[in-house]
Design a protein around this motif. Structure first.
Motif, PDB file in Angstrom:
ATOM      1  N   SER A 161       0.826  -1.213   0.000  1.00 43.68           N
ATOM      2  CA  SER A 161       0.000   0.000   0.000  1.00 43.68           C
ATOM      3  C   SER A 161       0.855   1.255   0.000  1.00 43.68           C
ATOM      4  CB  SER A 161      -0.933   0.005   1.218  1.00 43.68           C
ATOM      5  OG  SER A 161      -1.877  -1.039   1.125  1.00 43.68           O
ATOM      6  N   ILE A 164       2.471   1.803  -3.445  1.00 43.55           N
ATOM      7  CA  ILE A 164       1.558   2.340  -4.455  1.00 43.55           C
ATOM      8  C   ILE A 164       1.361   3.845  -4.262  1.00 43.55           C
ATOM      9  CG2 ILE A 164      -0.825   2.313  -5.281  1.00 43.55           C
ATOM     10  CD1 ILE A 164      -0.848  -0.711  -4.702  1.00 43.55           C
ATOM     11  N   LEU A 165       1.195   4.271  -3.016  1.00 45.34           N
ATOM     12  CA  LEU A 165       0.995   5.704  -2.751  1.00 45.34           C
ATOM     13  C   LEU A 165       2.251   6.510  -3.103  1.00 45.34           C
ATOM     14  CD1 LEU A 165      -0.961   5.580   0.632  1.00 45.34           C
ATOM     15  CD2 LEU A 165      -1.848   6.176  -1.626  1.00 45.34           C
ATOM     16  N   SER A 228      -4.311   1.430  -3.760  1.00 42.53           N
ATOM     17  CA  SER A 228      -3.632   1.135  -2.486  1.00 42.53           C
ATOM     18  C   SER A 228      -4.576   0.524  -1.460  1.00 42.53           C
ATOM     19  CB  SER A 228      -3.007   2.413  -1.909  1.00 42.53           C
ATOM     20  OG  SER A 228      -4.011   3.309  -1.477  1.00 42.53           O
TER      21      SER A 228
END
Length: 231
Positions: A161, A164-165, A228
């Protein structure tokens, strides 16, 4: 397909669009921008992941500590990150000519864009990987996992997560850099803003460029946040 889209947009905007810029030129510029973002992001991701993993495992408290590699690579990354993109465009012209045969155009811009975004993405990826709880790594080592298994089966999945951010943030920065690349004839949306908006005093082109970039950034940010949250 492209011709149909251009024709459709031309028919819709004909009553309102009074600029010397044609819809076909705008679509071409948008394609060039997407082309630069896609390939620079692809090459930058490869570079960034390799760099981040090397720095992660070779740092003093890493799973394979190596002071020579870590203290050799770390300052190089810092040096590349400290250079403004416009300086990179100029400084790497000889390398660009060597790799693609020209210093003008979309492919020529991809070289400095990759050099710009690679170290930046590497730092963001490294930050995401460092956020993984040390207990997970210790558990993996206790189970006898190899360094490669620890990285790819434990650290990367746990950092998904955050990765992805952070990659979303890097993509947005890259979009801004592609617009700046228009200053040296790289094509794309930025080139339209300079050659039509600034040099020909066409305010409508500048406004259109800003709106398109805002929409593009908003789409990337929204998509990254949605991705995410997926499990």
């Amino acid at each position: 397909m492209r011709d149909l889209i251009v024709q459709w947009l031309t028919e819709i905007t004909a009553p309102y669009w009074k600029s010397s810029l044609s819809i076909d030129q705008f679509v071409t510029a948008l394609q060039e921008t997407m082309h630069m973002v896609f390939f620079a992001l692809l090459f930058g991701c490869i570079w960034g992941f390799i760099q981040a993993i090397i720095l992660l495992v070779t740092r003093p408290e890493g799973i394979l500590p190596n002071r020579v590699i870590y203290h050799g690579l770390n300052p190089i990354v810092n040096a590349l990150r400290s250079l403004p993109f416009i300086i990179l465009l100029i400084a790497f012209i000889p390398l660009t000519k060597l790799l693609v045969g020209t210093s003008i155009g979309t492919w020529a811009a991809i070289v400095p864009l990759t050099i710009y975004i690679g170290p930046y993405m590497g730092r963001l990826i490294e930050t995401s990987l460092l956020e993984v709880n040390e207990g997970i790594i210790e558990s993996a080592q206790a189970m006898g996992a190899s360094p490669m298994q620890i990285i790819f089966r434990f650290i990367l999945p746990e950092a998904r997560s955050s990765l992805i951010l952070n990659l979303t943030t890097a993509t947005i920065s890259l979009i801004g850099a592609t617009a700046m690349a228009g200053a040296v004839g790289a094509g794309g949306i930025g080139d339209l803003a300079i050659s039509y908006g600034y040099q020909r005093f066409d305010t409508s082109v500048v406004i259109l460029t800003v709106i398109v970039l805002l929409l593009l950034v908003q789409f990337v940010q929204t998509f990254g946040e949605w991705l995410s949250r997926l499990r």
